[in-house]
Design a protein around this motif. Structure first.
Motif, mmCIF file in Angstrom:
data_model
loop_
_atom_site.group_PDB
_atom_site.id
_atom_site.type_symbol
_atom_site.label_atom_id
_atom_site.label_comp_id
_atom_site.label_asym_id
_atom_site.label_seq_id
_atom_site.Cartn_x
_atom_site.Cartn_y
_atom_site.Cartn_z
ATOM 1 N N PHE A 135 -16.712 12.328 -5.413
ATOM 2 C CA PHE A 135 -15.358 11.694 -6.044
ATOM 3 C C PHE A 135 -14.045 12.041 -5.108
ATOM 4 C CE2 PHE A 135 -11.658 11.835 -8.931
ATOM 5 C CZ PHE A 135 -11.902 10.763 -9.365
ATOM 6 N N ARG A 136 -14.325 13.103 -4.142
ATOM 7 C CA ARG A 136 -13.082 13.218 -3.020
ATOM 8 C C ARG A 136 -12.834 11.849 -2.522
ATOM 9 N NH1 ARG A 136 -13.033 15.107 1.400
ATOM 10 N NH2 ARG A 136 -15.504 14.697 2.076
ATOM 11 N N TYR A 137 -13.800 11.064 -2.262
ATOM 12 C CA TYR A 137 -13.494 9.454 -1.605
ATOM 13 C C TYR A 137 -12.058 9.019 -2.385
ATOM 14 C CZ TYR A 137 -13.435 4.707 -0.538
ATOM 15 O OH TYR A 137 -13.198 3.324 -0.387
ATOM 16 N N CYS A 138 -12.354 9.072 -3.619
ATOM 17 C CA CYS A 138 -11.294 8.499 -4.510
ATOM 18 C C CYS A 138 -9.854 9.181 -4.445
ATOM 19 C CB CYS A 138 -11.675 8.307 -5.894
ATOM 20 S SG CYS A 138 -13.400 7.835 -6.146
ATOM 21 N N THR A 139 -9.728 10.596 -3.829
ATOM 22 C CA THR A 139 -8.516 11.285 -3.703
ATOM 23 C C THR A 139 -8.055 11.311 -2.183
ATOM 24 O OG1 THR A 139 -9.741 13.349 -3.645
ATOM 25 C CG2 THR A 139 -9.102 12.445 -5.722
ATOM 26 N N LEU A 140 -8.727 10.823 -1.441
ATOM 27 C CA LEU A 140 -8.419 10.735 0.090
ATOM 28 C C LEU A 140 -6.896 10.173 0.315
ATOM 29 C CD1 LEU A 140 -11.581 9.765 2.080
ATOM 30 C CD2 LEU A 140 -10.777 12.050 1.711
ATOM 31 N N PRO A 141 -6.023 10.921 0.785
ATOM 32 C CA PRO A 141 -4.682 10.356 0.793
ATOM 33 C C PRO A 141 -4.645 9.085 1.681
ATOM 34 C CG PRO A 141 -4.881 12.895 1.246
ATOM 35 C CD PRO A 141 -6.164 12.338 1.081
ATOM 36 N N GLU A 142 -5.552 9.141 2.787
ATOM 37 C CA GLU A 142 -5.573 7.946 3.331
ATOM 38 C C GLU A 142 -5.727 6.672 2.717
ATOM 39 O OE1 GLU A 142 -9.203 10.326 4.986
ATOM 40 O OE2 GLU A 142 -7.147 10.900 3.892
ATOM 41 N N VAL A 143 -6.620 7.015 1.848
ATOM 42 C CA VAL A 143 -7.018 5.698 1.084
ATOM 43 C C VAL A 143 -5.901 5.298 -0.132
ATOM 44 C CG1 VAL A 143 -8.829 4.782 -0.720
ATOM 45 C CG2 VAL A 143 -9.556 6.019 1.228
ATOM 46 N N LEU A 144 -5.370 6.472 -0.851
ATOM 47 C CA LEU A 144 -4.599 6.225 -1.744
ATOM 48 C C LEU A 144 -3.310 5.611 -1.381
ATOM 49 C CD1 LEU A 144 -4.967 9.389 -3.972
ATOM 50 C CD2 LEU A 144 -5.694 7.227 -4.568
ATOM 51 N N LYS A 145 -2.920 5.899 0.062
ATOM 52 C CA LYS A 145 -1.587 5.494 0.678
ATOM 53 C C LYS A 145 -1.776 3.883 0.602
ATOM 54 C CE LYS A 145 -1.245 5.172 5.071
ATOM 55 N NZ LYS A 145 -1.184 5.602 6.666
ATOM 56 N N TYR A 146 -3.048 3.355 0.837
ATOM 57 C CA TYR A 146 -3.141 1.938 0.548
ATOM 58 C C TYR A 146 -2.881 1.586 -0.776
ATOM 59 C CZ TYR A 146 -3.170 1.368 5.679
ATOM 60 O OH TYR A 146 -2.866 1.458 7.078
ATOM 61 N N VAL A 147 -4.025 2.041 -1.502
ATOM 62 C CA VAL A 147 -4.028 1.751 -2.869
ATOM 63 C C VAL A 147 -2.677 1.542 -3.644
ATOM 64 C CG1 VAL A 147 -4.909 2.446 -5.264
ATOM 65 C CG2 VAL A 147 -6.599 2.754 -3.183
ATOM 66 N N GLU A 148 -2.017 2.294 -3.472
ATOM 67 C CA GLU A 148 -0.629 2.286 -4.348
ATOM 68 C C GLU A 148 0.189 1.222 -3.848
ATOM 69 O OE1 GLU A 148 2.192 5.387 -4.286
ATOM 70 O OE2 GLU A 148 1.430 6.116 -2.310
ATOM 71 N N CYS A 149 -0.228 0.450 -2.857
ATOM 72 C CA CYS A 149 0.665 -0.852 -2.251
ATOM 73 C C CYS A 149 0.152 -1.710 -3.324
ATOM 74 C CB CYS A 149 0.131 -1.334 -0.879
ATOM 75 S SG CYS A 149 0.548 0.017 0.270
ATOM 76 N N PHE A 150 -1.019 -1.888 -4.066
ATOM 77 C CA PHE A 150 -1.515 -2.794 -5.034
ATOM 78 C C PHE A 150 -1.239 -2.377 -6.484
ATOM 79 C CE2 PHE A 150 -4.044 -2.694 -1.122
ATOM 80 C CZ PHE A 150 -3.737 -3.953 -0.762
#
Length: 341
Positions: A135-150
């Motif tokens: 579940f760490r994958y879902c909290t990676l800052p580098e991933v969330l940075k893009y996710v919140e663009c959507f």
């Protein structure tokens, strides 16, 4: 910290059953919200872009590409170190050294007698929200940075998967037919949902990379069902009932760590693995917590609800569960405030 809302009715019963199976769930703290650097408005701004939100992360060219095509590929987003940790945890699950509560471990039963439960048999770990390492994958800052663009700043992790595409045969057991992910989701609006899909090793046409039909995210949700091809279809591997064979397709060749973000209405699938190795990927569908659940009765999603409810009944012997109850149990807050989902 996520503020858990009180549940009632079928959702509470399903929650109670799963917590009884794993007392750890009742005591475990909720995931900590992880801030990112992007400042995002959750309300789409009128004008040029419908599918992305105004912020300082995506370039104008990236926003236009997603607007036109429904997906965006970001090279080398997830580190080799993180991917290796995810791979090791997957191997531990395969060996039954860990048993994540609520996770669905999908296997090729025809291979179990030959290999036992191993990497050569397990083709998917679904719903790993209670596995701390994955579940760490879902909290990676580098991933969330893009996710919140959507999605905007209030982000829910709704659906998690680690796929281990096994070498296939002529029966095409692990071919995933072309489909739209929104078919599985009883929440809207679709434009505030996005999938993050990361290659854990090179993915290409030989080992069954993702295939997308650019621009189809602008089309409505279409009827889905099991494909009418020869051989066995995997459980819940639904596909379009009326597929447009002439629509242009793009094979997404990706290197380890590359991540593609795509809209839930984008038509996509994956081919068979024609190699002797494995093709692993890890993914999560994220949604704005401001999305709302919908009633799927009398819609093209009603038969999916019936199938899932039957599966829950067989596994947990509980009735009167609706599709939204199942998703409500899976959902985890990863950033911001939990509002509706």
């Amino acid at each position: 910290m996520e503020q858990l809302r009180k549940q009632s009715g079928p959702a509470a019963r399903l929650d109670a059953i799963l917590r009884h199976l794993s007392p750890r769930l009742g005591a475990a703290p909720a995931p900590t919200s992880i801030p990112t650097s992007a400042q995002v408005s959750a309300v789409p701004q009128p004008g040029r872009f419908r599918y992305t939100l105004d912020n300082n992360v995506l370039t104008t060219e990236q926003r236009q590409f997603y607007e036109d095509n429904g997906y965006l590929l970001v090279k080398k987003l997830v580190s080799d170190e993180d991917i290796e940790r995810f791979r090791k945890e997957f191997m531990r699950i395969c060996k039954k050294e860990v048993n994540p509560p609520g996770a669905m471990i999908m296997k090729d039963e025809s291979l179990r007698s030959q290999y036992g439960q191993s990497e050569k048999v397990v083709n998917k770990v679904q719903d790993f929200q209670e596995d701390k390492e994955l579940f760490r994958y879902c909290t990676l800052p580098e991933v969330l940075k893009y996710v919140e663009c959507f999605t905007g700043p209030n982000v829910m992790a709704m659906h998690t998967m680690l796929i281990n595409k096994l070498p296939d045969s002529d029966k095409q057991t692990f071919l995933h037919p072309m489909h739209q992910d929104l078919h599985y989701f009883p929440f809207r609006p679709a434009d505030r949902i996005v999938c993050s899909w990361t290659a854990m090793e090179r993915a290409d046409q030989d080992n069954g990379c993702l295939v997308v039909q650019p621009g189809t995210h602008k089309e409505p949700l279409k009827p889905h069902g099991y494909p009418k091809w020869e051989g066995k279809a995997n459980k819940l591997f639904h596909g379009l009932l009326d597929e447009d064979e002439k629509s242009p397709r793009v094979h997404l060749v990706m290197e380890k760590g590359d991540t593609v973000f795509f809209h839930p209405l984008l038509i996509h699938g994956s081919g068979i693995n024609k190699t002797s190795g494995f093709r692993k990927s890890i993914s999560c569908h994220f949604a704005s917590s401001e999305c709302n659940y919908i009633d799927v009765k009398n819609t093209t999603q009603e038969h999916l609800e019936k199938e899932l409810v039957e599966m829950v009944y067989k596994k947990y012997n509980t009735t009167s569960v609706e599709l939204r109850d199942i998703w409500n149990f899976r959902a985890r807050l990863v950033q911001g405030e939990r509002i509706n989902l």
